[in-house]
Design an enzyme around this catalytic site. Sequence first.
Site, mmCIF file in Angstrom:
data_model
loop_
_atom_site.group_PDB
_atom_site.id
_atom_site.type_symbol
_atom_site.label_atom_id
_atom_site.label_comp_id
_atom_site.label_asym_id
_atom_site.label_seq_id
_atom_site.Cartn_x
_atom_site.Cartn_y
_atom_site.Cartn_z
ATOM 1 N N GLY A 1 1.051 -1.095 0.084
ATOM 2 C CA GLY A 1 0.026 0.051 0.113
ATOM 3 C C GLY A 1 0.821 1.523 -0.028
ATOM 4 N N LEU B 1 -3.227 -5.262 -5.879
ATOM 5 C CA LEU B 1 -2.411 -4.443 -5.647
ATOM 6 C C LEU B 1 -1.092 -4.904 -4.954
ATOM 7 C CD1 LEU B 1 -1.759 -1.431 -5.777
ATOM 8 C CD2 LEU B 1 -2.500 -1.257 -3.524
ATOM 9 N N ASP B 2 -0.021 -4.609 -5.529
ATOM 10 C CA ASP B 2 1.296 -5.398 -4.860
ATOM 11 C C ASP B 2 1.355 -6.645 -4.455
ATOM 12 O OD1 ASP B 2 1.615 -2.557 -4.766
ATOM 13 O OD2 ASP B 2 1.132 -2.355 -2.602
ATOM 14 N N GLU B 3 0.379 -7.613 -5.218
ATOM 15 C CA GLU B 3 0.303 -8.861 -4.688
ATOM 16 C C GLU B 3 0.697 -10.209 -6.158
ATOM 17 O OE1 GLU B 3 -3.199 -10.195 -2.723
ATOM 18 O OE2 GLU B 3 -2.586 -8.807 -1.241
#
Lengths: 285, 285, 285, 285
Positions: free
Chosen positions: C203, C229-231
């Site tokens: 995040g 997101l970000d995964e």
Amino acid sequence: MNQSLQKYVLLIHARDELGLIYKITSILYQASLNIEKNSEYVDKEEGLFFFRAECSLQGLNQQIPEIKQQLLNILPQGSMIFLEECKRKDIIILCTKENHCLGDLLLRYESGEMECNIKAIISNHRYLQKLAERFEIPFYAVLSDGLSREQHETKLLQQLDELGGADYLVLAKYMRILSEEFVVHYKNKMINIHHSFLPAFVGANPYKQAYHRGVKIIGATAHFVNENLDEGPIIAQDVVKIDHTYSVREIQKAGRDVEKIVLARALMLALNYRIFIYNNKTVIF
Amino acid sequence: MNQSLQKYVLLIHARDELGLIYKITSILYQASLNIEKNSEYVDKEEGLFFFRAECSLQGLNQQIPEIKQQLLNILPQGSMIFLEECKRKDIIILCTKENHCLGDLLLRYESGEMECNIKAIISNHRYLQKLAERFEIPFYAVLSDGLSREQHETKLLQQLDELGGADYLVLAKYMRILSEEFVVHYKNKMINIHHSFLPAFVGANPYKQAYHRGVKIIGATAHFVNENLDEGPIIAQDVVKIDHTYSVREIQKAGRDVEKIVLARALMLALNYRIFIYNNKTVIF
Amino acid sequence: MNQSLQKYVLLIHARDELGLIYKITSILYQASLNIEKNSEYVDKEEGLFFFRAECSLQGLNQQIPEIKQQLLNILPQGSMIFLEECKRKDIIILCTKENHCLGDLLLRYESGEMECNIKAIISNHRYLQKLAERFEIPFYAVLSDGLSREQHETKLLQQLDELGGADYLVLAKYMRILSEEFVVHYKNKMINIHHSFLPAFVGANPYKQAYHRGVKIIGATAHFVNENLDEGPIIAQDVVKIDHTYSVREIQKAGRDVEKIVLARALMLALNYRIFIYNNKTVIF
Amino acid sequence: MNQSLQKYVLLIHARDELGLIYKITSILYQASLNIEKNSEYVDKEEGLFFFRAECSLQGLNQQIPEIKQQLLNILPQGSMIFLEECKRKDIIILCTKENHCLGDLLLRYESGEMECNIKAIISNHRYLQKLAERFEIPFYAVLSDGLSREQHETKLLQQLDELGGADYLVLAKYMRILSEEFVVHYKNKMINIHHSFLPAFVGANPYKQAYHRGVKIIGATAHFVNENLDEGPIIAQDVVKIDHTYSVREIQKAGRDVEKIVLARALMLALNYRIFIYNNKTVIF
């Protein structure tokens, strides 16, 4: 391990040629040797081919000599082939006064992480006898007092011979220089930990040298021992950052943590048949 | 920065004595120099004391010479005191053909991360002229064709003089050896990036040396240049792991990433007055 | 490259089976595709086989479709085969305000280290227009002022379409979250640099989070972007040590050096066909 | 240590104010406490001042209470002052089944590197009893079979009380979660090693989590334990690189080497009075 499912290691070191992988895997496939893991490397500059496979075989291993012969038939002349059932190797540890590398190996041995047989610990001092005894490993002091290097090494070789030798001698901070005459007996079978990031600071007191040179990083190097002090094939290296506030003693302390990890890592690579040596370098699979 | 709140740096290098910090901070306190950050280090072996403070001063700086005098009065004879308002330093970059170190510095400069004035870029080739022009920095080619080392260095010094000199010369992969005669003009004011983990692989072609030695880690070293090639005080070092699959070219490629980061880090330490030099070593605060 | 000696990449992703390497290399050998370098990996838990080879072919490449068919014949159903002549991939870089990742890519591009075609740079701001122009790369501002996310992404897609798309979108510190609807167009084709050591500090504001958590190491993660997101699958990571003296701003500064190196490393792996994606993870050869 | 030259540690944690260093060192100077090493840090955001000095005192230490009083007089209200003669701290080690962290501490203890008194080893299993006995350290099994967490912790506290408590409890891979009720008894006095790079992978099985997330780096974190599992102040962290070929078991193996080094490093910082705790973070001098 399941009695009827045996694990083999195949190592090949050959001149490079078109189709080698195809030819090798063809033989393995027909012999029902199941490749569980394999790696290859070609040194293009030198035209050399390196191959390592972990295989499993259902049934008897009577065909192993036959498979080796088939491999020899398709490989270029002068190729090195090693094909054997995986086994725990015998090691003998040489040490002097410092306990960190020896102790680290003993702990890994006790936990089952390091799969080998430590046959004995030999030292030129008695400092680490108690540590050996704590872990119930036979300890032999081969003292050097009043002896010439030659005399001491003769005694050391006698002790090694009495013990039946070993697959690897591990120099776990063994602080005596070994002569060419000694090294020849365990060529490429002695793993040393040098307390510097070779080739920086060869020779004595590398931490003191590092202190006076004002380096910002120190390291440790595990290498096979050859005739030239500190110049054998490098197996593993690692480093740790320092700064101007570190005294020689603190550099040593920081260095010890790297030394023990690097030595253990190198030894485990050797125990797992993962190292090729050529041109004074290593290929690590 | 607020006009009436100026930032000063105080650097002291002295023989160690009882009570130095008390005596120094006493003077600063009475002068209303507010210490925002300070660091000390004592080299006990040598009996040397190093002190660095960032201070802020409300009001005029007319007292600075007076404060320096007071400090001199209480410090041992022969002490070095530096007390000045922080300022952007002038630098001149020397380079040859490779763009990674120069480009990295230019990007940091453009973003405002690297607080200095890049007065000029000088090269013994024309390869990097375009890159200099892209970033609108004056570029001077001081070619060496047909010149002896002495003649070339004379031209280089002339060029530097015409430009009014610089606080630091940054050798951003400047691939010519500088003579003692040249070095003396910028002693402890030239920062070089050496493409190896010094003192390993001094001299030419360190990556090729590293390849042939079969090391498992390579590094880069930023250092001040002195009369002896590659033997000046080390400012910063870092490393990257490699293995047997790396060709010389790939080692170079991996090395470039370390080189540019280490050179920039060293330069920023210098620009921020954070380096002391003594005994061919550095203290970095 | 020699006109008559073309370089191919073969990628295979299949269910694991006995004899795959033999069967594959057999076809290559008969087709006179010379394996210059190959790697395999078996995920035993999942029973999956990954194979990558760099091959060279003397003569015409008319047989490529035929070779692919032969491979399909011997591989388990559902296998993925990629066999193509190596080519420079097209990339488009997205960025926002920070220049370090973009600039680093441009420098590598200029030096020839990064073998691809940078078709364009697109940004939601004008900050980096000048940098793009310095390196003569087309720059497109797709501003988001007054637009909803949906509207902005529609404009972005239009711009990408006008440019003819790209093999990879590189998010070089592109500071807008992309919706699932956008991501689906470039699934596994967008490489992002996340300014933390994922999965720590997902995040916004990871450096601020790191500061408040008091970590002693920070890092950066290059990953493919997926719906979450970000995964997405991680390609490369690296870290740098910090301590309590680092402000949020200094953490950012230290982080930037890691970010740019890690992003470039990840992109070069992609450009060299060295990444497999499966189970939200990567296999890197 | 020389009987008449005693070593003291002074720790100060105070609201920041102009002239603190001057005022503190003034008192030390007048008291003939010779500062051998000192460090300060100001958290500007929070307006907090941290000071640590190692001092030596010629003669009797009768003035220590007086010096403390003088320091209290000049420091802002609410300041924390610690001024005591350096002493070996008492530690008790808690562990479960894995021998690497415990063994590493015991080796350092035996060599004299870790200056403390290991009063006892307590475990919820009997696996490590033999290792404790090898090193002749009292071992207490506080088994949890058939007990609730509360009951087990009550027994554990009883055992700790019988042993007279300790300056630090070291959780050397103690694999039970401790309740808030337990933690309160050793708040900021328990050092735990968490087998991940916190805050990534909090909770159980971090290596399995790391495997499934496909990270390229794993780490270990030594931290003080507070009420929230894995969220206490971080003391030390380190990492090691892995790749897709690592199984969960190999990740664990690689992780163990980092765990033991990081735990030992953190403990030595604590034993040397080098850690301040505030805002759930640490300042390490």
